[in-house]
Write an enzyme that holds these catalytic residues in place. Structure first.
Site, short mmCIF file in Angstrom:
data_model
loop_
_atom_site.label_atom_id
_atom_site.label_comp_id
_atom_site.label_asym_id
_atom_site.label_seq_id
_atom_site.Cartn_x
_atom_site.Cartn_y
_atom_site.Cartn_z
CG ASP A 166 6.90 -2.53 -11.43
OD1 ASP A 166 6.08 -2.21 -10.60
OD2 ASP A 166 8.00 -1.96 -11.40
CB ILE A 167 0.71 -2.69 -10.70
CG1 ILE A 167 1.30 -2.51 -9.02
CG2 ILE A 167 0.50 -4.23 -10.98
CD1 ILE A 167 0.11 -2.85 -8.31
CE1 TYR A 199 -2.36 -1.99 3.16
CE2 TYR A 199 -4.13 -1.51 4.45
CZ TYR A 199 -3.63 -2.22 3.33
OH TYR A 199 -4.26 -3.36 2.69
CB THR A 230 -7.84 -1.33 3.39
OG1 THR A 230 -7.72 -1.76 4.85
CG2 THR A 230 -7.48 -0.21 3.21
CG ASP A 231 -10.41 -2.42 7.86
OD1 ASP A 231 -9.75 -3.00 7.04
OD2 ASP A 231 -10.23 -2.20 9.09
CD1 TRP A 262 -9.92 -6.74 10.77
CD2 TRP A 262 -10.79 -7.88 12.39
NE1 TRP A 262 -10.00 -5.75 11.70
CE2 TRP A 262 -10.51 -6.60 12.75
CE3 TRP A 262 -10.86 -8.85 13.23
CZ2 TRP A 262 -10.63 -6.47 14.37
CZ3 TRP A 262 -11.39 -8.68 14.42
CH2 TRP A 262 -11.19 -7.23 15.05
N GLY A 264 -0.58 -14.11 -3.92
CA GLY A 264 -0.94 -13.74 -2.86
C GLY A 264 -2.09 -14.59 -2.15
#
Length: 300
Positions: A44-45, A131, A107-108, A157, A17
């Site tokens: 595969d986590i 999410y 994440t925010d 972002w 990624g």
């Protein structure tokens, strides 16, 4: 397992990624480090036994793997949460079993976005979408299972050379459109993935050396901007006419997942690890736009 600070063994998931590729590039340049890079096809986590086997022999694991389709998660919350939440628990248990440290990228979106000042690392969470709910479950797993060796780095972002993101989209659309309407009622901190990768590696090194306390860190650029301001800065930095960007509101861009209107994070915790926060978003963007991947996207 005895940690070797001089010759640390790293495992990076999500290595194909945008952030994963930058992490590998940073780690490859660190003398003495050994890096194992795994993508979805390699590990595969969501498979607990596979995770336990893959993490063995590593001093530190950075989990950059995630379900990143925010809108898609609304109609597939169970599947998204399995990757963003349940699988993080597998990684945390495996790291606990092996005596490894874990850095979880979060994440925010764990916040509601209704603040008027930057969210501190210990601010109450209240995700608005599937999410965010899944990522919060992942955070809770790290906190509960690795209270002294688990690290959570929230970012927001994110943009970079190696994937679809807002900055690359703006440069691509500049080729075909005379004007672009961009929302001006959401505030955040545009963050270059390469800069985040460097900060995550610094945190990992500090953790291995015993200088960084476990817990939550905010991995975003300093300052704040709206999407409209980021679009204008992207155009200006690429030598394009920023007046081609026109402001609009979120009401004109209806999407399945609700987005926080305020995603500005505080960075106080870095001092506890003896580290400085990352650069201001404008300085970061200027540096990023000079990279080959972004230069190649500029219209002729």
């Amino acid at each position: 397992m005895t940690t070797s600070v001089d010759n640390p063994r790293w495992l990076v998931t999500g290595a194909r990624g945008m952030l994963g590729r930058d992490l590998i590039a940073v780690l490859d340049a660190v003398p003495g480090s050994t890096v194992t890079a795994v993508g979805r096809a390699d590990l595969d986590i969501t498979d607990a036994s596979a995770v336990l086997e893959a993490t063995a022999g590593h001093d530190i694991v950075v989990n950059a793997a995630a379900w990143t389709d925010v809108d898609g998660a609304e109609s597939a919350e169970s599947a998204a949460t399995e990757v963003n939440g349940t699988a993080v628990g597998h990684l945390a248990r495996a790291c606990a079993a092996h005596g490894s440290r874990l850095i979880q990228i979060s994440t925010d979106y764990v916040f509601a976005g209704d603040n008027t000042e930057p969210y501190s690392e210990n601010a109450p969470t209240a995700p608005l979408n599937a999410y965010g709910r899944g990522k919060l479950i992942g955070e809770q797993a790290v906190t509960e299972l690795l209270p002294t060796s688990g690290y959570i780095v929230r970012t927001a972002w994110l943009y970079g050379e190696h994937g679809r993101n807002f900055v690359s989209t703006m440069l691509t659309l500049a080729r075909d459109r005379d004007t672009l309407d961009v929302v001006d009622d959401q505030a955040g901190q545009p963050t270059w993935s390469a800069a985040l990768a460097r900060q995550v590696v610094r945190l990992g090194e500090a953790a291995l050396a015993g200088r960084a306390p476990a817990g939550i860190y905010h991995g975003t650029a300093r300052g704040r901007a709206t999407w409209y301001e980021l679009a204008r800065a992207t155009f200006a930095g690429a030598g394009l006419d920023a007046d081609r960007i026109r402001p609009t509101t979120s009401e004109n861009f209806t999407r399945p997942a609700k987005r926080p209107s305020y995603s500005v994070l505080a960075h106080d915790r870095w001092a506890d690890a003896g580290l400085s926060p990352m650069a201001d978003w404008r300085d970061m963007l200027a540096q990023a736009l000079d990279c080959p991947g972004f230069v190649a996207l500029r219209p002729d």
